[in-house]
Write a protein that holds these residues in place. Structure first.
Motif, mmCIF file in Angstrom:
data_model
loop_
_atom_site.group_PDB
_atom_site.id
_atom_site.type_symbol
_atom_site.label_atom_id
_atom_site.label_comp_id
_atom_site.label_asym_id
_atom_site.label_seq_id
_atom_site.Cartn_x
_atom_site.Cartn_y
_atom_site.Cartn_z
ATOM 1 N N ALA A 121 63.466 79.951 11.878
ATOM 2 C CA ALA A 121 64.570 80.933 11.509
ATOM 3 C C ALA A 121 64.724 81.464 11.909
ATOM 4 C CB ALA A 121 64.623 80.706 10.272
ATOM 5 N N ALA A 122 63.672 83.195 11.724
ATOM 6 C CA ALA A 122 62.911 84.354 11.721
ATOM 7 C C ALA A 122 63.275 84.459 13.374
ATOM 8 C CB ALA A 122 62.050 85.181 11.081
ATOM 9 N N LEU A 123 62.429 83.613 13.458
ATOM 10 C CA LEU A 123 62.068 83.715 15.383
ATOM 11 C C LEU A 123 63.874 82.957 16.432
ATOM 12 C CD1 LEU A 123 58.696 80.985 15.374
ATOM 13 C CD2 LEU A 123 59.282 84.002 16.639
ATOM 14 N N SER A 124 64.628 82.752 16.200
ATOM 15 C CA SER A 124 66.193 82.570 16.538
ATOM 16 C C SER A 124 67.097 83.316 16.230
ATOM 17 C CB SER A 124 66.324 80.980 15.998
ATOM 18 O OG SER A 124 67.876 81.078 15.408
ATOM 19 N N LEU A 125 66.555 83.756 14.881
ATOM 20 C CA LEU A 125 68.133 85.414 14.575
ATOM 21 C C LEU A 125 66.666 86.186 15.984
ATOM 22 C CD1 LEU A 125 69.291 87.292 13.211
ATOM 23 C CD2 LEU A 125 67.118 87.829 12.080
ATOM 24 N N TYR A 126 65.416 86.448 15.648
ATOM 25 C CA TYR A 126 64.876 87.495 16.694
ATOM 26 C C TYR A 126 65.313 87.195 18.217
ATOM 27 C CZ TYR A 126 62.346 88.748 12.069
ATOM 28 O OH TYR A 126 62.167 89.574 11.656
ATOM 29 N N ARG A 127 65.348 85.773 18.733
ATOM 30 C CA ARG A 127 65.411 85.416 20.171
ATOM 31 C C ARG A 127 67.438 85.872 20.610
ATOM 32 N NH1 ARG A 127 62.322 80.448 19.450
ATOM 33 N NH2 ARG A 127 60.020 81.498 20.343
ATOM 34 N N ARG A 128 67.653 85.628 19.389
ATOM 35 C CA ARG A 128 69.446 85.832 19.938
ATOM 36 C C ARG A 128 69.832 87.362 19.898
ATOM 37 N NH1 ARG A 128 70.677 82.926 15.529
ATOM 38 N NH2 ARG A 128 71.544 84.823 13.937
ATOM 39 N N LEU A 129 68.868 88.547 19.278
ATOM 40 C CA LEU A 129 68.787 89.914 18.950
ATOM 41 C C LEU A 129 68.175 90.472 19.755
ATOM 42 C CD1 LEU A 129 68.778 90.446 14.973
ATOM 43 C CD2 LEU A 129 70.931 90.491 16.514
ATOM 44 N N GLY A 130 67.960 89.717 20.725
ATOM 45 C CA GLY A 130 67.136 90.280 21.831
ATOM 46 C C GLY A 130 65.944 90.659 22.846
ATOM 47 N N PHE A 131 64.516 90.400 21.199
ATOM 48 C CA PHE A 131 63.283 89.678 21.030
ATOM 49 C C PHE A 131 63.059 88.431 22.287
ATOM 50 C CE2 PHE A 131 65.055 92.018 17.667
ATOM 51 C CZ PHE A 131 63.925 93.293 17.362
ATOM 52 N N ARG A 132 61.752 89.255 22.999
ATOM 53 C CA ARG A 132 61.433 88.237 23.180
ATOM 54 C C ARG A 132 59.663 88.307 23.121
ATOM 55 N NH1 ARG A 132 65.414 86.651 23.513
ATOM 56 N NH2 ARG A 132 66.494 87.225 24.940
ATOM 57 N N PRO A 133 58.883 87.165 23.086
ATOM 58 C CA PRO A 133 57.549 87.206 22.677
ATOM 59 C C PRO A 133 56.470 88.261 24.331
ATOM 60 C CG PRO A 133 58.264 84.993 23.018
ATOM 61 C CD PRO A 133 59.130 85.785 23.942
ATOM 62 N N VAL A 134 55.786 88.384 23.615
ATOM 63 C CA VAL A 134 55.031 89.623 24.206
ATOM 64 C C VAL A 134 53.826 88.929 24.967
ATOM 65 C CG1 VAL A 134 52.562 90.788 24.211
ATOM 66 C CG2 VAL A 134 55.295 91.574 23.095
ATOM 67 N N GLU A 135 53.001 88.279 26.359
ATOM 68 C CA GLU A 135 52.357 87.178 26.664
ATOM 69 C C GLU A 135 50.836 88.084 27.141
ATOM 70 O OE1 GLU A 135 52.927 83.719 26.886
ATOM 71 O OE2 GLU A 135 55.149 84.382 26.242
ATOM 72 N N GLY A 136 50.268 87.457 27.277
ATOM 73 C CA GLY A 136 48.933 88.375 27.088
ATOM 74 C C GLY A 136 48.516 89.263 26.357
ATOM 75 N N LEU A 137 49.304 88.549 24.641
ATOM 76 C CA LEU A 137 48.206 89.922 24.265
ATOM 77 C C LEU A 137 48.134 88.592 22.624
ATOM 78 C CD1 LEU A 137 50.728 92.998 23.885
ATOM 79 C CD2 LEU A 137 48.140 92.565 24.858
ATOM 80 N N ALA A 138 46.529 89.174 22.612
ATOM 81 C CA ALA A 138 46.247 88.095 20.747
ATOM 82 C C ALA A 138 46.538 89.154 19.960
ATOM 83 C CB ALA A 138 44.716 87.884 21.285
ATOM 84 N N SER A 139 46.664 88.443 18.843
ATOM 85 C CA SER A 139 47.091 89.422 17.438
ATOM 86 C C SER A 139 45.794 89.257 16.514
ATOM 87 C CB SER A 139 48.488 89.045 16.518
ATOM 88 O OG SER A 139 47.730 89.521 15.470
ATOM 89 N N LEU A 140 45.102 90.727 16.186
ATOM 90 C CA LEU A 140 43.223 90.256 15.769
ATOM 91 C C LEU A 140 43.695 90.632 14.353
ATOM 92 C CD1 LEU A 140 41.150 90.553 18.773
ATOM 93 C CD2 LEU A 140 41.952 88.158 17.810
ATOM 94 N N SER A 141 43.031 90.632 12.959
ATOM 95 C CA SER A 141 42.964 91.524 11.806
ATOM 96 C C SER A 141 41.597 90.661 11.160
ATOM 97 C CB SER A 141 43.369 90.743 10.994
ATOM 98 O OG SER A 141 43.849 91.015 10.243
#
Length: 161
Positions: free
Chosen positions: A137-157
């Motif tokens: 649901a969130a991903l669909s909303l964000y895509r509809r609002l123009g957000f795009r995935p960031v390729e080539g980055l890894a999320s670490l914590s």
């Protein structure tokens, strides 16, 4: 009500920076935390106290969405991050929550739009966010609002507690 309110269609988005608006945001923030299985805050620290500290220290900007004359139905938080290579700044949308009974009324889009507009006004070069990969649901909303995935980055914590 704070004078930092902006009408967005039939909803009003408010930047929370007063005792009254932060108290209203605290109710939603507690619901948001419960949604993710978090316990209520310890008796020594209240939600409103924590939100107030975050706002006063400029660590978070808090937005709520409400219909005219009604308590807020949605909440978003954001913060500024230095963009070192560009020697500028970008904003990150940290939290977005709409009460389940109020979903589908445009509150999430209004909140994201208000964060986007505030970031642009502040001179930010981009608005980013992180969400779970299975939150369709969130991903669909964000895509509809123009957000795009960031390729080539890894999320670490790294947990520090």
């Amino acid at each position: 009500m704070s004078d930092n309110s902006v009408p967005t269609g039939s909803l009003r988005v408010t930047i929370c920076d007063t005792e009254e608006t932060l108290a209203a945001a605290g109710v939603l923030f507690d619901a948001y935390r419960r949604h993710y299985g978090m316990p209520p805050p310890d008796t020594g620290e209240s939600t409103v106290g924590w939100l107030t500290e975050m706002v006063r220290s400029d660590m978070l900007t808090i937005f709520t969405a409400s219909a005219a004359g009604s308590p807020p139905i949605g909440l978003a938080t954001s913060h500024v991050i230095p963009a070192s290579l560009a020697m500028g700044r970008f904003w990150q949308l940290r939290d977005l929550y709409v009460l389940p009974r109020s979903r589908g009324q445009g509150a999430a889009a209004a909140l994201v739009g208000a964060v986007r507009d505030a970031a642009r006004t502040a001179g930010a070069t981009r608005l980013s966010l992180v969400t779970e990969p299975d939150n369709e649901a969130a991903l669909s909303l964000y895509r509809r609002l123009g957000f795009r995935p960031v390729e080539g980055l890894a999320s670490l914590s790294l947990d520090l507690t």
